[in-house]
Enzyme design. Sequence first.
Site, PDB file in Angstrom:
ATOM      1  N   LYS A  66       0.819  -1.216   0.000  1.00 29.81           N
ATOM      2  CA  LYS A  66       0.000   0.000   0.000  1.00 29.81           C
ATOM      3  C   LYS A  66       0.859   1.276   0.000  1.00 29.81           C
ATOM      4  O   LYS A  66       0.507   2.263  -0.626  1.00 29.81           O
ATOM      5  CB  LYS A  66      -0.952   0.001   1.204  1.00 29.81           C
ATOM      6  CG  LYS A  66      -2.041  -1.072   1.092  1.00 29.81           C
ATOM      7  CD  LYS A  66      -2.993  -1.028   2.267  1.00 29.81           C
ATOM      8  CE  LYS A  66      -4.014  -2.144   2.184  1.00 29.81           C
ATOM      9  NZ  LYS A  66      -4.974  -2.143   3.285  1.00 29.81           N
ATOM     10  N   ASP A 102      -9.873   2.464   2.905  1.00 30.05           N
ATOM     11  CA  ASP A 102      -9.886   1.897   4.279  1.00 30.05           C
ATOM     12  C   ASP A 102     -10.290   3.024   5.234  1.00 30.05           C
ATOM     13  O   ASP A 102     -11.066   2.829   6.173  1.00 30.05           O
ATOM     14  CB  ASP A 102      -8.496   1.380   4.686  1.00 30.05           C
ATOM     15  CG  ASP A 102      -8.061   0.161   3.877  1.00 30.05           C
ATOM     16  OD1 ASP A 102      -8.929  -0.547   3.345  1.00 30.05           O
ATOM     17  OD2 ASP A 102      -6.837  -0.076   3.783  1.00 30.05           O
ATOM     18  N   GLY A 128       0.382   0.388   8.807  1.00 31.49           N
ATOM     19  CA  GLY A 128      -0.237   1.098   7.684  1.00 31.49           C
ATOM     20  C   GLY A 128      -1.711   1.369   7.906  1.00 31.49           C
ATOM     21  O   GLY A 128      -2.192   2.496   7.697  1.00 31.49           O
ATOM     22  N   LEU A 218     -10.220  -4.399  12.527  1.00 31.38           N
ATOM     23  CA  LEU A 218      -9.883  -4.493  11.102  1.00 31.38           C
ATOM     24  C   LEU A 218      -9.550  -5.923  10.704  1.00 31.38           C
ATOM     25  O   LEU A 218      -9.640  -6.308   9.543  1.00 31.38           O
ATOM     26  CB  LEU A 218      -8.710  -3.556  10.761  1.00 31.38           C
ATOM     27  CG  LEU A 218      -9.209  -2.225  10.164  1.00 31.38           C
ATOM     28  CD1 LEU A 218      -9.912  -1.411  11.212  1.00 31.38           C
ATOM     29  CD2 LEU A 218      -8.105  -1.457   9.515  1.00 31.38           C
TER      30      LEU A 218
HETATM   31  P1  NDP Z   1       1.120  -3.632   9.480  1.00 31.61           P
HETATM   32  O1  NDP Z   1       2.015  -4.794   9.275  1.00 31.61           O
HETATM   33  O2  NDP Z   1       1.461  -2.340   8.844  1.00 31.61           O
HETATM   34  O3  NDP Z   1       0.965  -3.359  11.078  1.00 31.61           O
HETATM   35  C1  NDP Z   1       0.739  -4.423  11.973  1.00 31.61           C
HETATM   36  C2  NDP Z   1       0.593  -3.877  13.391  1.00 31.61           C
HETATM   37  O4  NDP Z   1       0.372  -4.983  14.246  1.00 31.61           O
HETATM   38  C3  NDP Z   1       1.820  -3.142  13.907  1.00 31.61           C
HETATM   39  O5  NDP Z   1       1.429  -2.098  14.766  1.00 31.61           O
HETATM   40  C4  NDP Z   1       2.553  -4.237  14.697  1.00 31.61           C
HETATM   41  O6  NDP Z   1       3.334  -3.743  15.786  1.00 31.61           O
HETATM   42  C5  NDP Z   1       1.386  -5.006  15.278  1.00 31.61           C
HETATM   43  N1  NDP Z   1       1.773  -6.393  15.575  1.00 31.61           N
HETATM   44  C6  NDP Z   1       2.124  -7.353  14.681  1.00 31.61           C
HETATM   45  N2  NDP Z   1       2.418  -8.491  15.340  1.00 31.61           N
HETATM   46  C7  NDP Z   1       2.258  -8.234  16.661  1.00 31.61           C
HETATM   47  C8  NDP Z   1       2.419  -9.004  17.847  1.00 31.61           C
HETATM   48  N3  NDP Z   1       2.820 -10.281  17.792  1.00 31.61           N
HETATM   49  N4  NDP Z   1       2.139  -8.436  19.045  1.00 31.61           N
HETATM   50  C9  NDP Z   1       1.742  -7.144  19.108  1.00 31.61           C
HETATM   51  N5  NDP Z   1       1.591  -6.352  18.022  1.00 31.61           N
HETATM   52  C10 NDP Z   1       1.838  -6.899  16.816  1.00 31.61           C
HETATM   53  O7  NDP Z   1      -0.329  -4.146   9.028  1.00 31.61           O
HETATM   54  P2  NDP Z   1      -1.603  -3.261   8.647  1.00 31.61           P
HETATM   55  O8  NDP Z   1      -1.750  -2.174   9.658  1.00 31.61           O
HETATM   56  O9  NDP Z   1      -1.582  -2.887   7.218  1.00 31.61           O
HETATM   57  O10 NDP Z   1      -2.791  -4.327   8.801  1.00 31.61           O
HETATM   58  C11 NDP Z   1      -3.131  -4.807  10.075  1.00 31.61           C
HETATM   59  C12 NDP Z   1      -4.248  -5.837   9.968  1.00 31.61           C
HETATM   60  O11 NDP Z   1      -5.436  -5.197   9.503  1.00 31.61           O
HETATM   61  C13 NDP Z   1      -3.962  -6.977   8.978  1.00 31.61           C
HETATM   62  O12 NDP Z   1      -4.424  -8.177   9.535  1.00 31.61           O
HETATM   63  C14 NDP Z   1      -4.778  -6.587   7.752  1.00 31.61           C
HETATM   64  O13 NDP Z   1      -5.174  -7.715   6.993  1.00 31.61           O
HETATM   65  C15 NDP Z   1      -5.982  -5.927   8.402  1.00 31.61           C
HETATM   66  N6  NDP Z   1      -6.668  -4.969   7.510  1.00 31.61           N
HETATM   67  C16 NDP Z   1      -7.991  -5.210   7.240  1.00 31.61           C
HETATM   68  C17 NDP Z   1      -8.696  -4.347   6.447  1.00 31.61           C
HETATM   69  C18 NDP Z   1     -10.131  -4.620   6.172  1.00 31.61           C
HETATM   70  O14 NDP Z   1     -10.657  -4.164   5.151  1.00 31.61           O
HETATM   71  N7  NDP Z   1     -10.827  -5.334   7.054  1.00 31.61           N
HETATM   72  C19 NDP Z   1      -8.066  -3.169   5.837  1.00 31.61           C
HETATM   73  C20 NDP Z   1      -6.677  -3.006   6.189  1.00 31.61           C
HETATM   74  C21 NDP Z   1      -6.017  -3.892   6.999  1.00 31.61           C
HETATM   75  P3  NDP Z   1       4.871  -3.307  15.593  1.00 31.61           P
HETATM   76  O15 NDP Z   1       4.835  -1.901  15.045  1.00 31.61           O
HETATM   77  O16 NDP Z   1       5.430  -3.407  16.949  1.00 31.61           O
HETATM   78  O17 NDP Z   1       5.488  -4.280  14.622  1.00 31.61           O
END
Ligand code: NDP
Length: 279
Positions: A66, A102, A128, A218
């Site tokens: 994205k 989104d 993101g 989400l």
């Molecule tokens: P990113 O990879 O950009 O961010 C993931 C976030 O989750 C970060 O803040 C990360 O923390 C945190 N995280 C990941 N693993 C862990 C863990 N084990 N423990 C604690 N925190 C964790 O992903 P996105 O923000 O793009 O997407 C997030 C989710 O939202 C995905 O599952 C995606 O599929 C879903 N989504 C759904 C949409 C919909 O239409 N329903 C639209 C957009 C997204 P850290 O910064 O510390 O790594």
Amino acid sequence: MTLLGLIGNPVSHSLSPLMHTCTASKLGLNLRYLTVEVPTAESVGQTLTALHDLGFRGLNVTIPYKEEAARHACKLSGVSELIGAVNVLTRVDDGWEGHNTDHTAVRDAVRERIGEGGFRALVMGAGGSARAVVAALLDSGAEEVIVANRTYSRALELANLFTRSFGAKVVAVPLERARNEAKETKVVVNTIPAGLLKSAELPLDSGDLRDDALLVDLVYGPEGSPMFRLAVSRGLALVDGIEVLARQAAHSFRLWTGIVCDHKSMEAVARFAIRRWHS
Ligand code: NDP
């Protein structure tokens, strides 16, 4: 024929082709929606040029591209420039214009449930999608947004960005503080892949939530997510990941075709498919 598509990696699990082709066939449109798995971030630009040359009218973009797609767009609409990530591209003469539906999806869902602004919100995660969510909450009238993340520096970066650009009150906290913050919060949003990744846990218990809280998730998957279970255990309102997905899809469809379609029929298709694929 109208050509649409999805780029990302992976793309095989996506519900988008089904939602868009069902909608098109209901409307009698001659439309194909194809998925294109792009192997690396370096090949995103080349893929976008090729799809433009082939005559595609619009694209969806999913993880992990994205941000990369936003860099390749010749124009970014509205708040997508600030968010720095796009999930929709519309064809323009000299390339692609980027949009973030989104953001629009979460904004509409929250506005519909809450009505008035002036509320406090908590966002778990600072990736993101969290950027789109924070922008959506501010657009829905949130007066304060708390961002709780495992990597605190990322939460701080996000908070600073919005404080600078919106003059908004966005505050970063470590993820462990989410429980305390939730107690004082009307809208609680999860973007952490809890329930999808074994290592990712939702840092909340049902006792941490207000009786009038609205939960927004989400994340979606075949089984009820941890946020879904929290909502059920307390009888709280929930906007789940499938609703967000369907709302962003309906906005995408409108941007490509000019046709306003009800997100609820897309949502029904997505819920049916997710049940069937995992039964
Ligand atoms: P990113 O990879 O950009 O961010 C993931 C976030 O989750 C970060 O803040 C990360 O923390 C945190 N995280 C990941 N693993 C862990 C863990 N084990 N423990 C604690 N925190 C964790 O992903 P996105 O923000 O793009 O997407 C997030 C989710 O939202 C995905 O599952 C995606 O599929 C879903 N989504 C759904 C949409 C919909 O239409 N329903 C639209 C957009 C997204 P850290 O910064 O510390 O790594």
